[in-house]
Scaffold this motif. Sequence first.
Motif, short mmCIF file in Angstrom:
data_model
loop_
_atom_site.label_atom_id
_atom_site.label_comp_id
_atom_site.label_asym_id
_atom_site.label_seq_id
_atom_site.Cartn_x
_atom_site.Cartn_y
_atom_site.Cartn_z
N THR A 1 -8.06 4.52 -13.51
CA THR A 1 -8.00 4.50 -12.05
C THR A 1 -9.40 4.14 -11.55
O THR A 1 -10.40 4.31 -12.26
CB THR A 1 -7.61 5.87 -11.49
OG1 THR A 1 -8.49 6.86 -12.02
CG2 THR A 1 -6.18 6.21 -11.88
N ALA B 1 1.67 1.72 -3.57
CA ALA B 1 0.49 2.16 -4.33
C ALA B 1 0.23 3.65 -4.10
O ALA B 1 0.12 4.44 -5.05
CB ALA B 1 -0.74 1.34 -3.92
N TYR C 1 -7.28 2.44 -6.69
CA TYR C 1 -6.45 1.46 -7.39
C TYR C 1 -6.24 1.86 -8.84
O TYR C 1 -6.87 2.79 -9.35
CB TYR C 1 -7.10 0.07 -7.31
CG TYR C 1 -8.55 0.04 -7.72
CD1 TYR C 1 -8.89 -0.18 -9.05
CD2 TYR C 1 -9.57 0.24 -6.80
CE1 TYR C 1 -10.22 -0.20 -9.44
CE2 TYR C 1 -10.90 0.22 -7.18
CZ TYR C 1 -11.21 -0.01 -8.50
OH TYR C 1 -12.54 -0.01 -8.89
N PHE D 1 -6.44 -5.46 -11.71
CA PHE D 1 -6.49 -4.42 -10.69
C PHE D 1 -5.20 -4.52 -9.88
O PHE D 1 -4.78 -5.62 -9.51
CB PHE D 1 -7.66 -4.64 -9.72
CG PHE D 1 -9.01 -4.24 -10.25
CD1 PHE D 1 -9.36 -4.42 -11.57
CD2 PHE D 1 -9.96 -3.69 -9.39
CE1 PHE D 1 -10.62 -4.06 -12.05
CE2 PHE D 1 -11.22 -3.33 -9.85
CZ PHE D 1 -11.55 -3.51 -11.18
N SER D 2 -4.57 -3.40 -9.59
CA SER D 2 -3.37 -3.44 -8.76
C SER D 2 -3.17 -2.08 -8.12
O SER D 2 -3.98 -1.19 -8.26
CB SER D 2 -2.17 -3.82 -9.62
OG SER D 2 -1.04 -4.12 -8.81
N VAL E 1 -3.44 -1.22 -5.07
CA VAL E 1 -4.65 -1.00 -4.27
C VAL E 1 -4.30 -0.40 -2.90
O VAL E 1 -3.50 -0.96 -2.16
CB VAL E 1 -5.40 -2.34 -4.05
CG1 VAL E 1 -6.65 -2.12 -3.19
CG2 VAL E 1 -5.75 -2.99 -5.38
N TYR F 1 -11.21 -8.78 -5.65
CA TYR F 1 -11.02 -8.16 -6.97
C TYR F 1 -10.60 -9.21 -8.01
O TYR F 1 -11.07 -9.20 -9.15
CB TYR F 1 -9.96 -7.06 -6.90
CG TYR F 1 -10.44 -5.76 -6.27
CD1 TYR F 1 -11.78 -5.40 -6.30
CD2 TYR F 1 -9.55 -4.88 -5.66
CE1 TYR F 1 -12.21 -4.21 -5.72
CE2 TYR F 1 -9.98 -3.69 -5.11
CZ TYR F 1 -11.31 -3.36 -5.14
OH TYR F 1 -11.74 -2.18 -4.59
N THR G 1 -11.40 2.10 -1.31
CA THR G 1 -10.18 1.72 -2.02
C THR G 1 -9.91 2.69 -3.17
O THR G 1 -10.82 3.32 -3.70
CB THR G 1 -10.27 0.30 -2.62
OG1 THR G 1 -11.34 0.26 -3.57
CG2 THR G 1 -10.50 -0.75 -1.55
N GLN H 1 0.82 -1.22 0.00
CA GLN H 1 0.00 0.00 0.00
C GLN H 1 0.85 1.26 0.00
O GLN H 1 0.44 2.29 -0.54
CB GLN H 1 -0.96 -0.02 1.18
CG GLN H 1 -2.00 -1.11 1.00
CD GLN H 1 -3.05 -1.08 2.10
OE1 GLN H 1 -4.00 -0.33 2.05
NE2 GLN H 1 -2.85 -1.90 3.11
N TRP I 1 3.17 1.13 -12.17
CA TRP I 1 2.74 -0.09 -11.48
C TRP I 1 3.95 -0.79 -10.87
O TRP I 1 4.92 -1.08 -11.58
CB TRP I 1 2.07 -1.04 -12.46
CG TRP I 1 0.69 -0.66 -12.92
CD1 TRP I 1 0.26 0.54 -13.40
CD2 TRP I 1 -0.46 -1.53 -12.97
NE1 TRP I 1 -1.06 0.48 -13.74
CE2 TRP I 1 -1.53 -0.77 -13.49
CE3 TRP I 1 -0.68 -2.87 -12.63
CZ2 TRP I 1 -2.81 -1.32 -13.67
CZ3 TRP I 1 -1.95 -3.41 -12.82
CH2 TRP I 1 -3.00 -2.64 -13.32
#
Lengths: 159, 159, 159
Positions: free
Chosen positions: B135, A32, B115, B93-94, B96, B31, B113, A29, A92
Amino acid sequence: MTPDVAAVMASAGTHVPAVSADTYAQILQFYARHMQLLDAGEAEEWAKGFTEDGVFAQNVKPEPWKGRSHIATSMRRGVDRLAGRNVQRRHWFSMVVAVPDSTEAGDEEAVRTQYYAVVFETPHGGKASVYLSTTGEDVLVRRSGRWLIKHRDINHDGS
Amino acid sequence: MTPDVAAVMASAGTHVPAVSADTYAQILQFYARHMQLLDAGEAEEWAKGFTEDGVFAQNVKPEPWKGRSHIATSMRRGVDRLAGRNVQRRHWFSMVVAVPDSTEAGDEEAVRTQYYAVVFETPHGGKASVYLSTTGEDVLVRRSGRWLIKHRDINHDGS
Amino acid sequence: MTPDVAAVMASAGTHVPAVSADTYAQILQFYARHMQLLDAGEAEEWAKGFTEDGVFAQNVKPEPWKGRSHIATSMRRGVDRLAGRNVQRRHWFSMVVAVPDSTEAGDEEAVRTQYYAVVFETPHGGKASVYLSTTGEDVLVRRSGRWLIKHRDINHDGS
């Protein structure tokens, strides 16, 4: 594979020390949130994810950026250049391995990570594509309950 | 960056409340399973991942889809259209970030959330490519031990 | 969707048994470390991530590779072929669902996973792109504290 990488990855046949599930979730997280800041153009807020004496090295740059202030200034230039091109980048991070870092002694908790990163790019009104692919290695430290990057080493594929 | 995004992401210099590692692992798997259903063409099963009164908003659609039944019907049309084109899409999805959502009061547990998502596309007999990058922001609620989407907001990059 | 996939994914309306957050974090990191070995060209070390009697099946190969030794030899050939082309591949696994596998009885802990994988490719001096997209299903077993692949089934999209 550099000796450093080899040491951290260890042999697939050897037991590898691991961080807790809590720490692993925190780090995913942190990555992210941190890269969401960068992709939103918040270079200064993003730079706060490094320690004051943090280092950001990339194999495509002649010298590492040293210190949060220098990192902020350098990234601000990159963000402003990109703003003129009207593209949206998305960083990413994935395939993250995190191990306790015993070489970073002292009182603070430290973790060494190895990961993959790609940047996707979408021009306004255009189609998304892969912009680049890299590997990364960080030393992270936990201070006042949150993670900071003490050292980041990014290796761009194809360079 | 919208004010809402800013509020959730908070400053990199501020402590951010976090969900537990258990909740984080559950959400990543929710997800994964949810989008595996969509990519398998199971629009109705996929729609069950929303609450009965769930909302699915996208910046590329004039109006949000409101309610599980409407979401199912609308996605079924999309799935059927795609089936005629003989391509396989994969929603990833990543990146997050998940934080407890205190604005969704009541007795149920809620999480907000943020992501990144990309869709990869492979035509039959052809080469994979990136189809689009977005997003996303969800409000998730836990009911009877599983997570459901109460509100989803997807912003396509480049739009 | 094959019946097997359907059984594991279950209906979105049904409670799904889950692995612990610890196990989930271990599996994500096992995948990361394992594929980092492959992308570093360490075919033999990578093969040690399979059980001695492990099976690696792909829909693009006429026969599965059976046994760690055969898997190592076969992957070594692939790695050497690739080395001559001067490209860097990066295998990304994500969207991982992991459930306890009760069909693999005995004394050892077993987990069944379903996931997405893409391979990014960067030629030396060139631009990164998506090389291929797949789905995967593994049976993993925990032996002496680490995870090993007992059975892997990879389905390339577009085939």
